[in-house]
Motif scaffolding. Structure first.
Motif, mmCIF file in Angstrom:
data_model
loop_
_atom_site.group_PDB
_atom_site.id
_atom_site.type_symbol
_atom_site.label_atom_id
_atom_site.label_comp_id
_atom_site.label_asym_id
_atom_site.label_seq_id
_atom_site.Cartn_x
_atom_site.Cartn_y
_atom_site.Cartn_z
ATOM 1 N N TRP A 668 0.837 -1.202 0.000
ATOM 2 C CA TRP A 668 0.000 0.000 0.000
ATOM 3 C C TRP A 668 0.867 1.246 0.000
ATOM 4 O O TRP A 668 2.048 1.211 0.340
ATOM 5 N N ASP A 669 0.254 2.372 -0.378
ATOM 6 C CA ASP A 669 0.949 3.661 -0.360
ATOM 7 C C ASP A 669 0.784 4.369 0.978
ATOM 8 O O ASP A 669 1.700 5.044 1.453
ATOM 9 N N LYS A 671 -0.228 3.870 5.013
ATOM 10 C CA LYS A 671 -0.302 2.823 6.039
ATOM 11 C C LYS A 671 -1.690 2.748 6.665
ATOM 12 O O LYS A 671 -2.233 3.759 7.115
ATOM 13 N N PRO A 672 -2.287 1.548 6.713
ATOM 14 C CA PRO A 672 -3.596 1.396 7.371
ATOM 15 C C PRO A 672 -3.495 1.659 8.875
ATOM 16 O O PRO A 672 -2.409 1.621 9.477
ATOM 17 N N GLY A 689 3.642 -2.527 3.525
ATOM 18 C CA GLY A 689 2.914 -3.749 3.213
ATOM 19 C C GLY A 689 3.512 -4.928 3.943
ATOM 20 O O GLY A 689 4.335 -4.778 4.845
ATOM 21 N N LEU A 711 -8.063 3.651 -1.394
ATOM 22 C CA LEU A 711 -7.146 2.740 -0.732
ATOM 23 C C LEU A 711 -6.431 1.911 -1.803
ATOM 24 O O LEU A 711 -6.765 0.754 -2.049
ATOM 25 N N LEU A 713 -4.083 -0.557 -3.465
ATOM 26 C CA LEU A 713 -3.359 -1.742 -3.018
ATOM 27 C C LEU A 713 -2.766 -2.456 -4.221
ATOM 28 O O LEU A 713 -3.362 -2.470 -5.303
ATOM 29 N N ARG A 714 -1.620 -3.066 -4.012
ATOM 30 C CA ARG A 714 -0.991 -3.839 -5.073
ATOM 31 C C ARG A 714 -0.660 -5.232 -4.530
ATOM 32 O O ARG A 714 -0.230 -5.381 -3.387
ATOM 33 N N THR A 749 -3.014 -4.783 -9.437
ATOM 34 C CA THR A 749 -3.632 -3.921 -8.431
ATOM 35 C C THR A 749 -4.928 -4.552 -7.949
ATOM 36 O O THR A 749 -5.549 -5.357 -8.649
#
Length: 754
Positions: A668-669, A671-672, A689, A711, A713-714, A749
């Protein structure tokens, strides 16, 4: 300092060199037991059967071969009468492993148990049974596993096969991807707080078994090793400095934060075979296995019958050092501090004596001491520069795990070059000052450095303070004894310096040519400089400059011999690395490598760094090349739920690899705020990640909580390149083997709506 005139001084020096060489030789493993020995002793020949069984092929986590090895080991432990189970779980990288990153994975630890008859705690014998994908793991860590099983067999075959304390064999899983199994074991909480861990690992294919790391307080543990272990190759300088070591991690890093007492054993000779496809049974040193196993069996009996409550309650630290023939000297730390005081006083008294006698001046002694101390970093710098120069001449060495296959000439060159610096300094000091000032200057430098180290980290000062103090006393005694006794007395008091020099130098060189400048070279200058005291008045008066020049020429000859002898071939392959990366959305593929192109990888990559998005996903890649895009199934992220409430977005995913990949990453770019992976709450959410190892066929579930809004995500999955079915891949020649991070990767993605 009227000692060592003429031939007598030279003979004394030669005698001390014999002690140095003999000590280094004695420390190495020699011989092993065969089938004819008693059943209750450790037998390397029997233990080797386990190695040959489990190290047939690579058995990385999540592979079918890994499952075969697991089932075999479970069966062997049950044959030994142990209550055995497989504990499945989810482990993650310990906090000390890698900062800012997260590895997590599915593990299956093997746990065998023998109950004690009056337990005060539990002895844990630990080794990991998984290997890297690049090699069968005969040494790393098949030998450790075999040492444990054979120790249990020998113990249970004895006349008294019952211990006071509980005995647990923990064959941990997932150590190679990042200590996952040991962390899962600790995280589950089902362990004895009064536990002592005896951990086994390897970073090579031979050499002595070393207790290179130990938890502190270490007083009770060190004393137990001294009392019972036949090969106590350890010292408090090494363990004190290695306590904060993070570049060579073992399962120690999982157990230490749990408050368990840990003894971390490993061997590091012949390190070219580390994580190598030739880390196979053929390259196991049975003498090393015998030495390691004898130590394991002795620790099983010692800690198995000891009151472990007193061991774990002990809060004292000790200074300790090994001597030949299985002797470990253990003393309170205050003894080192007291010896440092005695050393400084003795050196001060000697300086006063030579000044009073008119042999030299204070100025000359102190200038000589300053130059002696300057020679220490100089020796480290030139020996490090030697290895850098060799790597320039032979670029393939940069890719080696630690050392070349045939390092002996380079190791000898490192020792000789360090000695050249010492002798060069000695010639300089004698010419610039005088003979007495040169010898006393080195002794003063040792005293200053030893006292400073004792003041800051006394447990690590024993390697300087003990020989330095005795050398200072020996020199002082020469002023109060008859002439005929001065050289014999001085020689006797220099024997500890010779013992320490022999015990530390060769193991320091074996640890690696890149670390030898920091571990071995300084001690060659300091302790070797003390031995030169016997030559104060036996040194040649004319053309003495030819001695260091000859040493430099010998260094060059040894280095040249190393370059000639150590060549790449089928039995000594070079290490290489290659990645096939496929963008599943654009159907663009690239070959990547984090190494400079070699003779074989030039077929795939050039020296150009990759472009985006490959550069972001593989930031360490320095070589790249175009690759044919193959129809490989992309990993999937099934969206089980995606809700936004009170400014928070909660996403529940199931991640899968449709091509049976062993590892999957979610990146992710931003942070959760919180993260749960495969049912395990992640208390410290990583910045970029996570990596998940041993991915099951049904996939894993991931729950994320992030601020409301987009959000991105890759998702990437990874397989071992040789098993990935990439058509453009070709098997490398026999003189090349792949590093463990050689993979094929497919990325895409995650289709989350904003």
């Amino acid at each position: 300092m009227r000692v060592g005139r003429g031939l007598s001084g030279l003979l004394a020096f030669i005698l001390l060199l014999v002690v140095v060489v003999g000590t280094a030789w004695e420390q190495q493993p020699h011989g092993y037991r065969t089938e004819e020995n008693p059943v209750d002793v450790f037998n390397a020949t029997k233990a080797f059967r386990t190695v040959t069984e489990i190290a047939q092929r690579p058995h990385a986590v999540g592979t079918a071969e890994h499952d075969r090895v697991r089932d075999y080991l479970v069966g062997e432990l049950r044959k030994l009468g142990m209550q055995t189970e497989v504990r499945s779980g989810i482990g993650q990288w310990p906090t000390e492993f890698k900062s800012g990153e997260l590895g997590i994975g599915r593990v299956e630890n093997i746990v065998g148990r023998l109950a004690g008859n009056a337990p005060t705690g539990t002895v844990y014998l630990v080794a990991h049974y998984d290997s890297v994908p690049s090699g069968p793991g005969a040494n790393d860590d098949g030998v450790g596993v075999a040492a444990i099983l054979e120790s249990v067999r020998a113990f249970t075959s004895s006349r008294t096969p019952v211990l006071r304390n509980n005995l647990v064999v923990l064959l941990s899983d997932g150590e190679e991807p990042g200590l996952l199994g040991s962390e899962a074991f600790v995280a589950a909480g089902d362990y004895d707080k009064n536990g002592v861990i005896v951990n086994h690992d390897a970073r090579g294919a031979g050499g002595p078994a070393l207790l290179w790391r130990i938890t502190r307080p270490d007083g009770a543990l060190a004393q137990a090793v001294a009392d019972a272990i036949p090969h106590p190759n350890s010292d408090s300088m090494t363990t004190a400095l290695a306590g904060a070591e993070t570049s060579s991690n073992t399962d120690y890093a999982s157990f230490k934060p749990a408050g368990l007492r840990v003894l971390d054993w490993a061997y590091a000779g012949r390190s070219a075979y580390y994580h190598n496809r030739l880390d196979d049974p053929e390259h196991v040193n049975l003498a090393t296995l015998q030495q390691l196993g004898e130590n394991t069996l002795a620790q099983t009996r010692e800690f198995g019958n000891k009151d472990l409550a007193t061991v774990t309650a002990d809060d004292s630290n000790r200074a300790y050092f090994a001597l030949p023939f299985g002797v470990l000297v253990v003393v309170p730390v205050w003894v080192i501090i007291a010896l440092a005081v005695v050393m400084v006083l003795a050196v001060g008294w000697v300086i006063w004596q030579v000044r009073r006698n008119g042999e030299t001046s204070l100025k000359r002694v102190f200038l000589s001491a300053a130059t002696a101390l300057a020679a220490v970093p100089l020796a480290g710098a030139v020996t490090y520069g030697l290895w850098v120069g060799v790597q320039v001449i032979r670029p393939s060495y940069k890719g080696m795990p630690i050392d070349p296959y045939r390092p002996e000439f380079y190791q000898a060159a490192t020792i000789v070059l360090s000695a050249a610096v010492l002798i060069g300094w000695y010639v300089f000091a004698r010419k610039m000052f005088d003979a007495t000032a040169a010898g006393l200057g080195m002794l003063t430098g040792v005293a200053v450095l030893g006292a400073a180290t004792a003041a800051v980290l006394p447990a690590a000062a024993e390697v300087i303070v003990v020989p330095g103090t005795l050398a200072a006393i020996g020199v002082a005694l020469t002023f109060v004894t008859p002439q005929q006794w001065r050289l014999p007395i001085l020689t006797v008091f220099l024997i500890p310096a010779a013992l320490f020099l022999g015990g530390f130098t060769w193991t320091g060189v074996q640890a690696g040519l890149t670390s030898a400048p920091f571990l071995a070279a300084p001690l060659i200058v300091l302790l070797g400089g003390l031995l030169l005291l016997t030559l104060t008045h036996a040194w040649p008066q004319r053309r003495s400059w030819t001695i260091p020049v000859t040493a430099v020429l010998l260094t060059a000859a040894l280095t040249a011999a190393g370059l000639v002898v150590d060549r790449v071939d089928d039995q000594h392959p070079r290490m290489s690395q290659l990645i096939y990366a496929l963008n599943a959305e654009t159907h663009e593929a690239r070959w990547l490598s984090s190494m400079e192109p070699d003779d074989w990888t030039r077929n795939f990559v050039s020296g150009d760094a990759p472009e985006q998005p490959f550069a972001t996903l593989w930031p360490k890649a320095i070589s790249s090349g175009s690759a044919p895009a193959q129809s490989l199934a992309a990993p999937t992220a099934e969206i089980l739920s995606d809700t936004t409430e009170a400014g928070q977005r909660k996403v529940h995913l199931r991640l899968r690899s449709l091509r049976g990949a062993n590892r999957i990453d979610l990146l992710w770019d931003a942070k959760p705020q919180s993260l749960k992976v495969a049912g395990r709450d992640i208390t410290s959410v990583p910045d970029k990640g996570f990596h998940f190892y041993a991915l099951p066929a049904e996939g894993i579930e991931v729950e994320l909580v992030a601020p409301a809004g987009p959000l991105p995500l890759r998702l990437i999955d990874f397989t071992w390149l040789a098993d990935s079915g990439v058509d453009a891949y070709r098997t490398p020649p026999a003189d090349t083997y792949f590093r463990q991070d050689t993979t094929s990767a497919v990325f895409t993605t995650v289709p989350l709506n904003g």
